[in-house]
Structure formats: structure tokens, C-alpha cells
Design an enzyme around this catalytic site. Structure first.
Site, PDB file in Angstrom:
ATOM      1  N   LYS A   1     -11.660   6.161  -2.684  1.00  0.00           N
ATOM      2  CA  LYS A   1     -12.099   7.381  -2.000  1.00  0.00           C
ATOM      3  C   LYS A   1     -13.599   7.658  -2.148  1.00  0.00           C
ATOM      4  O   LYS A   1     -14.223   8.164  -1.217  1.00  0.00           O
ATOM      5  CB  LYS A   1     -11.264   8.582  -2.468  1.00  0.00           C
TER       6      LYS A   1
ATOM      7  N   ASP B   1       0.863  -1.175   0.000  1.00  0.00           N
ATOM      8  CA  ASP B   1       0.000   0.000   0.000  1.00  0.00           C
ATOM      9  C   ASP B   1       0.906   1.234   0.000  1.00  0.00           C
ATOM     10  O   ASP B   1       2.126   1.128   0.114  1.00  0.00           O
ATOM     11  CB  ASP B   1      -0.883  -0.052   1.253  1.00  0.00           C
TER      12      ASP B   1
END
Length: 271
Positions: A54, A12
Site C-alpha cells: 500500500k 491473493d
């Protein structure tokens, strides 16, 4: 170059490799809700669904019972997709403007990554950030010395992002990895650990550098052991359902895990 049985490690970004505490996205979610609707959320609410793409993250914040209650009190309804679109539209330019300020690698990240490369291990990466944010972050991180072999953004694939395995598997394809059990997924959030499990990989959760502990680097450095243990417990609780194979404090602790996974692979173990 040694011949490791591990073919790739997929990292990540925020809270794992860069941006200790994952503050870039968190503070901007708060700002985007305020800018889009003059609506207040706190940092804990902004952190709750971290690891999702998001747009999905904004939707998940809106579904937190306390947020939904306040939204209904203010607007007389729950958050709609159009509301989410409006907050996302506010989020994007804010995130692009701020992400470079949070691009500095976490302590020892570059050294650990380069050590993996020296063993012939490929470096993949995926992020909950959309591509236009990654296009800002990638070159700044490169200036700091972090250059993964491949990057997948959350909106790159029509199938979507975490917790599904698609971003991790896109790395597998592009890096010419022949066996998913020879891959390791490293992440600071539960959705990223689920992603690794769903892709058939070994998984490593980070307790102190990421979203779940929510410490700044300065707080981390200044903390006594009791404070750190409290932060670890808070993060462990968030990771329980995703059940990573390993839990470590930060990327600095990854080399010992890599050695252990190499030994387990050599003994014929699978994730």
C-alpha cells in the site's frame, strides 16, 4: 485424498478470494488522499497500481502523470516520501475500519479451496495489505469459511512485496513445499502474476472478479455477454506484460485449470 502433483496453490486476497471487484482498497485510497491532503483522485487512478504494497501503491499513484500534474498545480512540487507517509497514515485506520465489510468470499471461492484441500493441496496466501489490516480480515474471512494454511502480508518481510517473489516463497517455506514448479499463484493483478513468475510458479490471472475489470458483483451478475467481454478485454490488456499461463473469469473456473496443470506436470512440463 488424491495425490495431486500440485503441492500448493497460493492465492491473493482482495479481488481473488474475497471482495469481488477489489473495492475495499480502491475506495479507501480515494478517501485517504482526500483526508490527508484534500486532494482528489478518481477510482481509475486509485486502481492503476493495484497489487503493490500500500505504501508503494500510494507512491505509484503519485507518479501517474495526470496525478503528478494536479499535485504540482496544487502544491508546487511532486509528491514526496513525507507526503506518502501522511497519506499512508490516513489510509491505515480507514482500511482497518472498512476491510471487514469486504471480507465475504467471492462466489464458489470456499468450495473451490476446500476441493483443493481434499486433493491434499496446501493453501497459501499473500496480500498487498499490511499485517495490521490482515489481522482484521483473517478472522472475519474464517467466519465465512475461508482458512488458508498460511498468510503473508506485504510488510511481513524486510525484502518487501510484489512483484518480487518473496511473499510467494515465504509460503513455499512455511508450507514445506519441495518444488516451486508444483505451485500455482492465483491473482487478479499484474504485480501478483509477476510475483508468481519470479517465484518459478504456474500463474493464473482473474479477469472479472478483481481490480482490472472493476465490476461490482451485482454488475457482474446483471451483465450481458457483450458487457462481460468488454470487461475481459479491459482486464486482458492490463495482464499482457505479466503474461499469466492462464486467464479465467473468476475462481469458479479454477478447477479445470488445476486439472490441466496436473496433466502438464505429469507429462514433465515446467512453468
Amino acid at each position: 485424498m488424491s495425490n495431486s502433483p500440485i503441492q500448493a496453490v497460493i492465492f491473493d486476497w482482495a479481488g481473488t478470494i474475497v471482495d469481488f471487484g477489489s473495492f475495499a482498497p480502491t475506495s479507501i485510497f480515494v478517501e485517504a488522499f482526500k483526508q490527508g491532503f484534500d486532494f482528489d483522485i478518481d477510482l481509475e487512478e486509485a486502481r492503476e497500481p493495484m497489487g503493490l504494497g500500500k505504501w508503494d501503491h500510494i507512491q505509484a499513484v503519485g507518479r501517474i502523470p495526470a496525478v503528478d500534474k494536479r499535485w504540482n498545480e496544487k502544491f508546487g512540487r511532486s509528491m514526496t516520501n513525507e507526503d506518502i507517509d501522511a497519506i499512508y497514515a490516513a489510509f491505515m485506520p480507514l482500511q482497518k475500519a472498512k476491510v471487514a465489510d469486504h471480507a465475504e468470499p467471492i462466489l464458489n471461492a470456499v468450495e473451490v479451496v476446500n476441493g483443493l484441500k481434499d486433493k491434499g493441496i496446501k493453501i497459501g496466501s499473500c496480500s498487498g495489505y499490511p499485517r495490521e489490516v490482515m489481522d482484521v480480515l483473517i478472522p472475519v474471512a474464517a467466519d465465512y469459511g475461508y482458512q488458508p494454511d498460511y498468510v503473508v502480508a506485504t510488510d511481513d518481510l524486510p525484502q518487501g512485496g510484489r512483484p518480487a517473489p518473496f511473499m510467494a516463497l515465504k509460503n513455499v517455506i512455511e508450507l514445506d513445499v519441495t518444488d516451486v514448479k508444483a505451485c500455482v499463484k492465483v491473482d487478479d493483478s499484474a504485480p501478483g502474476i509477476f510475483e508468481g513468475h519470479n517465484a518459478g510458479m504456474w500463474t493464473v490471472g482473474l479477469l472479472l472478479s478483481g481490480n482490472e475489470a472493476g465490476l461490482t458483483f451485482e454488475e457482474y451478475q446483471a451483465a450481458d455477454e457483450a458487457t462481460l467481454e468488454k470487461a475481459r478485454e479491459k482486464a486482458r490488456a492490463k495482464f499482457i506484460k505479466s503474461a499469466p499461463h492462464y486467464l479465467i473469469d473468476t475462481i469458479s473456473d479454477l478447477p479445470e485449470v488445476i486439472v490441466d496443470i496436473e496433466q502438464r506436470l505429469a507429462a514433465g512440463e515446467r512453468p
